[in-house]
Design an enzyme around this catalytic site. Structure first.
Site, PDB file in Angstrom:
ATOM      1  N   PHE A 127      25.969  19.878 -14.535  1.00 33.73           N
ATOM      2  CA  PHE A 127      26.390  19.082 -15.609  1.00 33.73           C
ATOM      3  C   PHE A 127      25.372  18.026 -16.115  1.00 33.73           C
ATOM      4  CE2 PHE A 127      26.878  14.584 -14.392  1.00 33.73           C
ATOM      5  CZ  PHE A 127      26.711  14.568 -13.183  1.00 33.73           C
ATOM      6  N   LYS A 128      24.461  18.017 -15.274  1.00 27.64           N
ATOM      7  CA  LYS A 128      23.358  17.005 -16.084  1.00 27.64           C
ATOM      8  C   LYS A 128      22.481  17.383 -16.861  1.00 27.64           C
ATOM      9  CE  LYS A 128      22.422  14.735 -11.246  1.00 27.64           C
ATOM     10  NZ  LYS A 128      23.696  15.584 -10.273  1.00 27.64           N
ATOM     11  N   ASP A 129      22.476  18.637 -17.384  1.00 27.42           N
ATOM     12  CA  ASP A 129      21.906  19.218 -18.540  1.00 27.42           C
ATOM     13  C   ASP A 129      22.652  18.346 -19.879  1.00 27.42           C
ATOM     14  OD1 ASP A 129      20.251  21.253 -17.509  1.00 27.42           O
ATOM     15  OD2 ASP A 129      21.629  22.586 -17.543  1.00 27.42           O
ATOM     16  N   LEU A 146      20.750  15.239 -19.979  1.00 28.91           N
ATOM     17  CA  LEU A 146      19.344  15.325 -20.039  1.00 28.91           C
ATOM     18  C   LEU A 146      18.464  16.072 -21.146  1.00 28.91           C
ATOM     19  CD1 LEU A 146      18.736  14.785 -16.192  1.00 28.91           C
ATOM     20  CD2 LEU A 146      17.938  13.424 -17.753  1.00 28.91           C
TER      21      LEU A 146
END
Ligand SMILES: *Cc1c(COP(=O)(O)O)cnc(C)c1O
Length: 466
Positions: free
Chosen positions: A111-113, A116
């Site tokens: 999910f960090k995409d 970021l």
């Protein structure tokens, strides 16, 4: 929109400066001075919008002083077009009123995409406007490093240096970082452990003289406000897909640094009907212990099958403590200074208020594996270990079966094959097509001794205009 520090002493900043700053100068974290609030009617009018357009509606109030509307829209369209599912954050049904929101359809499968991919574009936009350059320096034990590298690979005004512990990250995770091409991307394998990497990053932020005053360091961990901001959007998206805002939703969130779940808390404050937020932790359960017994106390780090949630303290929890203390920065400063030395509690009525806002559960490796197996047997659907913790906590904490329960699916199961094996299943999770050749791609990284001067010397020599 102005942003203030949770410790009350640092100057208030606008969005651009908050984006480029790590910690506030008083050691606190930046939060918006006030939140936008949307009426049910307005939220209802967003039904059916494409993800990028919904993202614009939810986030624009936070950035409007810094970025013209059409530029921001364009940036969001680019950001969310790199995801491999048309819905960007699709929902998968597990049971009659239970769902997983798949947040792992981005380039690095976690999910960090969501944040970021946007952060890279925001940085480049602001730096271009200011004719400035930054060096991103970060330490990673896994997901953050690859997502940050993917997010910044096309940035003209950013060099990125990611430190990982040599031979101590999984091969998938290492290759996701080291196979990305770009002359602004630098992977450093440090002959030490993750804590050594993190310490070097911290010391470098504290004294940046090794860069000769020609550039400055910027942070990409979740103390950066822009990351939280981007994560608010998908709570709205899930709700609108399932009949919100005319019905309330429950969310269960696999939690490490309290970033993702804090975004859900903000969505609720911004007007989205959310009746339950479940904090789901692994054995590193400082948050669950606090929620159960009003004692905030650091324990020894445990290594689990869900490594992205292996933390001792949750940095973003400070942002919640700020609200729980009526936004009294001095009280938060005092509390956290005491918490660094030993266990602390907060006033009973404040703690009771926290318990109204959140439920919590801690899930060990055994229960994580059981859940992976159970969901596969029921639905032929594979969960990654982090998401499995969310699903287990959702089922343990559920209050009302009439309210849709949505667990945030934080990673693709192929990223964490060990947990699948451990759960006794013989299926092999496949990497998606765009990563199928990961093991054939060329890797680039530099191995350095566990020594601050070597690492800083490498940065000073290799950033673009050095
Ligand atoms: C980072 C991460 C988490 C924890 O998210 P926080 O925002 O730190 O609470 C959970 N699952 C996965 C797969 C992650 O990469």
């Amino acid at each position: 929109m102005r942003y203030i520090s949770t410790r009350g002493e640092a100057p208030a900043l606008g969005f651009e400066d908050v984006l480029l700053t790590g910690l506030a100068t008083d050691g606190g974290l930046y939060v918006p001075e006030s939140l936008p609030h949307f009426s049910l009617e307005e939220i209802r009018s967003w039904r059916g919008l494409p993800y990028a357009e919904l993202a614009y509606k939810v986030m624009y109030p936070f950035v409007e002083d810094a970025i013209p509307a059409d530029e921001f829209r364009k940036m969001l369209e680019e950001t969310y077009s790199v995801f491999t599912h048309q819905a960007v954050a699709p929902l998968v049904q597990l049971d009659s009123n239970e769902w997983v929101m798949e947040l792992f359809r981005g380039p690095t499968l976690a999910f960090k995409d969501f944040a970021l991919q946007l952060l890279g574009r925001l940085l480049d936009y602001v730096l271009e406007k200011r004719n400035q350059h930054v060096v991103i320096m970060g330490a990673t034990s896994g997901d953050t490093g690859s997502a940050a590298i993917e997010g910044c690979r096309r940035c003209k005004h950013v060099d990125i240096f990611i430190l990982h512990p040599y031979q101590r990250v999984s091969e998938v995770q290492r290759r996701q970082m080291t196979t990305v091409q770009g002359d602004n991307i630098h992977n450093i394998a440090v002959k030490g452990n993750f804590d050594d990497c993190q310490r070097m990053v911290k010391e470098s932020f504290g004294d940046q003289s090794f860069l000769g005053g020609k550039t400055q360091l910027a942070a990409v961990n979740s103390i950066n406000w822009a990351r939280i901001m981007a994560q608010i959007v998908y709570y709205f998206q899930a709700s609108l897909s399932l009949g919100g805002p005319d019905r309330s939703m429950a969310f269960s969130v696999p939690t490490g640094n309290f970033g993702d779940i804090f975004a859900g808390y903000l969505a609720k404050k911004m007007g989205l009907p959310i009746s339950q937020l479940v904090i789901a932790t692994n054995r590193n359960d400082i948050l669950h212990r606090f929620m159960s017994g009003n004692k905030y106390e650091q324990h020894q780090l445990e290594h689990t099958l869900s490594p992205s949630m292996d933390i001792m303290v949750s940095s973003n929890f400070e942002r919640l403590l700020f609200d729980l203390h009526g936004r009294d920065g001095a009280a938060v400063k005092d509390l956290l200074e005491r918490a660094a030395k030993g266990p602390v509690s907060i006033e009973d009525y404040r703690w009771k208020h926290a318990r109204k806002l959140f439920d919590s559960d801690a899930v060990d490796d055994k229960a994580t594996c059981e859940t992976i197996r159970e969901i596969f047997e029921q639905n032929e659907y594979l969960l990654d270990p982090h998401t499995a913790i969310g699903v287990r906590a959702a089922r343990n904490c559920r209050r009302d079966n009439a309210v849709p329960m949505i667990t945030l699916g934080t990673a693709h199961p192929a990223k964490f094959p060990d947990a699948i094996v451990e759960s006794g299943l013989t299926v092999k999770p496949e990497l998606p097509a765009h990563m199928a050749d990961l093991f054939e791609r060329e890797e680039r990284y530099t191995v350095l001794e566990n020594n601050l001067a070597d690492v800083q010397g490498f940065l000073a020599k290799h950033w673009k205009n050095a």
